[in-house]
Design a protein around this motif. Structure first.
Motif, PDB file in Angstrom:
ATOM      1  N   VAL A  23      44.905   5.203  30.860  1.00 50.91           N
ATOM      2  CA  VAL A  23      45.782   4.170  31.374  1.00 50.91           C
ATOM      3  C   VAL A  23      47.133   4.302  30.703  1.00 50.91           C
ATOM      4  O   VAL A  23      47.267   4.108  29.497  1.00 50.91           O
ATOM      5  CB  VAL A  23      45.186   2.779  31.115  1.00 50.91           C
TER       6      VAL A  23
ATOM      7  N   SER B  73      50.041   2.601  30.665  1.00 49.53           N
ATOM      8  CA  SER B  73      50.685   1.503  29.951  1.00 49.53           C
ATOM      9  C   SER B  73      49.970   1.211  28.632  1.00 49.53           C
ATOM     10  O   SER B  73      50.590   0.876  27.629  1.00 49.53           O
ATOM     11  CB  SER B  73      50.704   0.253  30.829  1.00 49.53           C
ATOM     12  N   LEU B  74      48.658   1.384  28.667  1.00 49.37           N
ATOM     13  CA  LEU B  74      47.876   1.119  27.464  1.00 49.37           C
ATOM     14  C   LEU B  74      48.209   2.134  26.385  1.00 49.37           C
ATOM     15  O   LEU B  74      48.482   1.783  25.233  1.00 49.37           O
ATOM     16  CB  LEU B  74      46.397   1.184  27.835  1.00 49.37           C
ATOM     17  N   ASP B  75      48.216   3.393  26.747  1.00 46.54           N
ATOM     18  CA  ASP B  75      48.537   4.437  25.781  1.00 46.54           C
ATOM     19  C   ASP B  75      49.915   4.225  25.182  1.00 46.54           C
ATOM     20  O   ASP B  75      50.120   4.357  23.979  1.00 46.54           O
ATOM     21  CB  ASP B  75      48.472   5.819  26.443  1.00 46.54           C
TER      22      ASP B  75
ATOM     23  N   ALA C  53      51.584   1.423  24.898  1.00 45.82           N
ATOM     24  CA  ALA C  53      51.611   0.245  24.037  1.00 45.82           C
ATOM     25  C   ALA C  53      50.948   0.547  22.691  1.00 45.82           C
ATOM     26  O   ALA C  53      51.466   0.176  21.633  1.00 45.82           O
ATOM     27  CB  ALA C  53      50.909  -0.920  24.711  1.00 45.82           C
ATOM     28  N   LEU C  54      49.839   1.231  22.737  1.00 45.58           N
ATOM     29  CA  LEU C  54      49.163   1.556  21.490  1.00 45.58           C
ATOM     30  C   LEU C  54      50.018   2.493  20.652  1.00 45.58           C
ATOM     31  O   LEU C  54      50.024   2.416  19.426  1.00 45.58           O
ATOM     32  CB  LEU C  54      47.802   2.187  21.778  1.00 45.58           C
TER      33      LEU C  54
ATOM     34  N   LEU D  41      52.277   0.462  18.646  1.00 40.28           N
ATOM     35  CA  LEU D  41      51.622  -0.083  17.461  1.00 40.28           C
ATOM     36  C   LEU D  41      51.568   0.950  16.346  1.00 40.28           C
ATOM     37  O   LEU D  41      51.888   0.665  15.191  1.00 40.28           O
ATOM     38  CB  LEU D  41      50.192  -0.536  17.800  1.00 40.28           C
ATOM     39  N   ASP D  42      51.179   2.158  16.707  1.00 39.00           N
ATOM     40  CA  ASP D  42      51.087   3.199  15.696  1.00 39.00           C
ATOM     41  C   ASP D  42      52.450   3.495  15.094  1.00 39.00           C
ATOM     42  O   ASP D  42      52.581   3.747  13.899  1.00 39.00           O
ATOM     43  CB  ASP D  42      50.499   4.472  16.306  1.00 39.00           C
TER      44      ASP D  42
ATOM     45  N   ALA E  71      53.113   0.968  12.572  1.00 38.72           N
ATOM     46  CA  ALA E  71      52.283   1.170  11.388  1.00 38.72           C
ATOM     47  C   ALA E  71      52.854   2.298  10.534  1.00 38.72           C
ATOM     48  O   ALA E  71      52.918   2.196   9.312  1.00 38.72           O
ATOM     49  CB  ALA E  71      50.851   1.490  11.804  1.00 38.72           C
TER      50      ALA E  71
ATOM     51  N   MET F 130      56.118  -4.810  27.077  1.00 40.62           N
ATOM     52  CA  MET F 130      54.899  -4.574  26.317  1.00 40.62           C
ATOM     53  C   MET F 130      54.882  -5.352  25.007  1.00 40.62           C
ATOM     54  O   MET F 130      53.874  -5.966  24.644  1.00 40.62           O
ATOM     55  CB  MET F 130      54.771  -3.087  26.020  1.00 40.62           C
TER      56      MET F 130
ATOM     57  N   SER G 119      53.946  -8.895  25.575  1.00 30.63           N
ATOM     58  CA  SER G 119      52.514  -9.078  25.742  1.00 30.63           C
ATOM     59  C   SER G 119      51.791  -9.032  24.398  1.00 30.63           C
ATOM     60  O   SER G 119      50.950  -9.870  24.090  1.00 30.63           O
ATOM     61  CB  SER G 119      51.946  -7.982  26.643  1.00 30.63           C
ATOM     62  N   LEU G 120      52.126  -8.042  23.624  1.00 26.87           N
ATOM     63  CA  LEU G 120      51.478  -7.875  22.321  1.00 26.87           C
ATOM     64  C   LEU G 120      51.769  -9.055  21.403  1.00 26.87           C
ATOM     65  O   LEU G 120      50.911  -9.488  20.636  1.00 26.87           O
ATOM     66  CB  LEU G 120      51.957  -6.578  21.667  1.00 26.87           C
TER      67      LEU G 120
ATOM     68  N   HIS H  29      48.910  -9.831  18.425  1.00 24.94           N
ATOM     69  CA  HIS H  29      48.730  -8.517  17.811  1.00 24.94           C
ATOM     70  C   HIS H  29      50.010  -8.046  17.147  1.00 24.94           C
ATOM     71  O   HIS H  29      49.986  -7.176  16.285  1.00 24.94           O
ATOM     72  CB  HIS H  29      48.282  -7.497  18.852  1.00 24.94           C
TER      73      HIS H  29
ATOM     74  N   LEU I 205      53.516  -5.786  12.601  1.00 33.98           N
ATOM     75  CA  LEU I 205      52.119  -5.904  12.997  1.00 33.98           C
ATOM     76  C   LEU I 205      51.631  -7.313  12.706  1.00 33.98           C
ATOM     77  O   LEU I 205      51.959  -7.894  11.680  1.00 33.98           O
ATOM     78  CB  LEU I 205      51.281  -4.879  12.239  1.00 33.98           C
TER      79      LEU I 205
ATOM     80  N   LEU J  89      45.715  -8.048  14.309  1.00 32.56           N
ATOM     81  CA  LEU J  89      45.353  -6.693  13.919  1.00 32.56           C
ATOM     82  C   LEU J  89      44.642  -6.690  12.584  1.00 32.56           C
ATOM     83  O   LEU J  89      43.753  -5.866  12.334  1.00 32.56           O
ATOM     84  CB  LEU J  89      46.603  -5.810  13.851  1.00 32.56           C
TER      85      LEU J  89
END
Lengths: 247, 247
Positions: A12, A14-16, A18-19, A22-23, A26, A51, A54-55, A60, A71, A75
């Motif tokens: 997906v 959009s998911l990739d 967004a993640l 996050l990374d 981090a 995105m 949403s997060l 998150h 973050l 999380l």
DNA sequence: ACTCCCCTTCCGCATTCCGAAAGGAGCTGG
DNA sequence: CCAGCTCCTTTCGGAATGCGGAAGGGGAGT
């Protein structure tokens, strides 16, 4: 317009993305603004903003008054829950090991193709090993790395080595797949792995895998070669095994 | 077909859904299969599968040999990184507090509208408070909750109370917005919050906010009313303040 | 061997997300 | 005090993207 030639894409987008954000946060280790994140992630600003919204709404991510993102608490919860199965024992293991060996101890896991440090307790001594928290390293040149690989079948080890390569860090770094397989086999036999200045000159590490864990996990003790001498290695290894097995 | 009448659309559906799945797994506390997750999340199986595939590929989820999913190593990293800014000090604070007070200590944060415990060190005594790790509770009836609310402006406190309500847990639970505001004001004045059997009969807690933290954070000491007596509260509070301020 | 259950893959439809560009808000320097 | 800047937020039409019903494997229990 080639709609998408080949590939078993079962991902997906959009998911990739967004993640990935996050990374990114981090890894940065500091709050980042919208535009920074967008350019770092190679995404249009408005997409990024959507995105992040949403997060943030889900907790998150947390948006500071100065509009930067960091973050968020959720999380923390997820990370904690991810560690639960191995128990809250890990920090205790590390403390114990620091007490009994006097050297810095780490717990690490395999994340993708990289070794990821998930916990650390530092030695009280002035000269000590001290990795950045939650930093990544490569499996082939660290004791934890080899310990983690020993939990995998040889075929996996080979394909991982193919993917990431075996870059040299010192003159002692393992630089062939055969060498790596042999080292991993040694770990399976002896129950522990050693990094003998293979990652950094002057540093020697000992690590043991934690087979009972629900995901790959290894614990290590590391210090300067002057204190972590070859003669001391077996003693440290059995101390590691003792603590970890006491789970 | 009403495309969507009103609302501030600044959310990404697939992202929200996926994150929901993560939370679902965290709350379950055990590995879940695809169909379990799909039905629990109210999503079609195939949609769920696609998302899980993405999450697994990136290491945020881990798929066991039996095909079940559990939270993955990458989340451990994210959680850890989220905690970094407050330092790896928190566990140390808690240990210190357990040593000096003899009671169970917790660190908690505000996640959405709920209080979320992010770390805990239990008392060695036989009779002790022991919350489930990473459990949530409500702000108005716990010491940590009130400490956290004291970090927010009154308007936020009111709107939060409106959203979640003020359910009674014991006869002493605060059940009015005015009462809550007064309690929060007290916390701001005295620097600490008390939960006097407001959540559970027989339990008394003391908590202090940690204002320096990048997100809302509070630390508490809790134990049976027989040991955590009203007379002892001020001493515990100053001990808490001392440890937390030593950051 | 048959059945059931669960996971995985396929494919057309349209919902959902994307992203360029316009519209504020806050800050700095003139 | 205003002009100009940068950065964040919101809008909106187009279509790429993800959605989800249904069919295709594989393993375990009967």
């Amino acid at each position: 317009m080639p709609p998408r030639a080949a590939g078993g894409h079962t991902r997906v987008q959009s998911l990739d993305r967004a993640l990935g954000l996050l990374d990114l946060l981090a890894d940065a280790g500091r709050p980042l603004g919208l535009s920074e994140l967008a350019s770092a992630g190679g995404l249009p600003v408005s997409t990024t903003h959507r995105m992040l919204a949403s997060l943030t709404a889900s907790g998150h991510l947390h948006q500071a008054p100065d509009r930067r993102y960091r973050l968020g608490p959720r999380l923390v919860a997820l990370g904690g829950a991810a560690m639960l199965p191995v128990g809250p024992d890990v920090p205790a293991w590390l403390s114990q090991l620091v007490a009994s060996t006097g050297e810095t101890t780490n717990a690490a896991t395999l994340c993708g193709d990289a070794v990821l440090f998930v916990a650390q307790v530092q030695s009280a001594q002035a000269m000590r090993t001290s990795t950045e928290d939650y930093r990544r390293t490569l499996p082939h040149c660290s004791a934890v790395g080899k310990a983690l690989l020993s939990l995998l079948p040889d075929s996996e080890v080979v394909s991982l080595a193919d993917r990431v390569g075996l870059p040299r860090r010192t003159s002692r770094t393992i630089d062939s797949v055969e060498g790596l397989l042999w080292a991993v086999a040694q770990v399976r036999l002896s129950g522990y792995a050693v990094d003998d200045e293979e990652e950094e000159y002057g540093a020697r590490c000992v690590a043991v895998p934690v087979p009972a864990a629900p995901f790959p996990l290894a614990v290590s003790v590391s210090g300067p070669t002057s204190r972590v001498t070859p003669e001391r290695v077996p003693a440290i290894a059995s101390e590691l095994a003792r603590v970890v097995r006491a789970a």
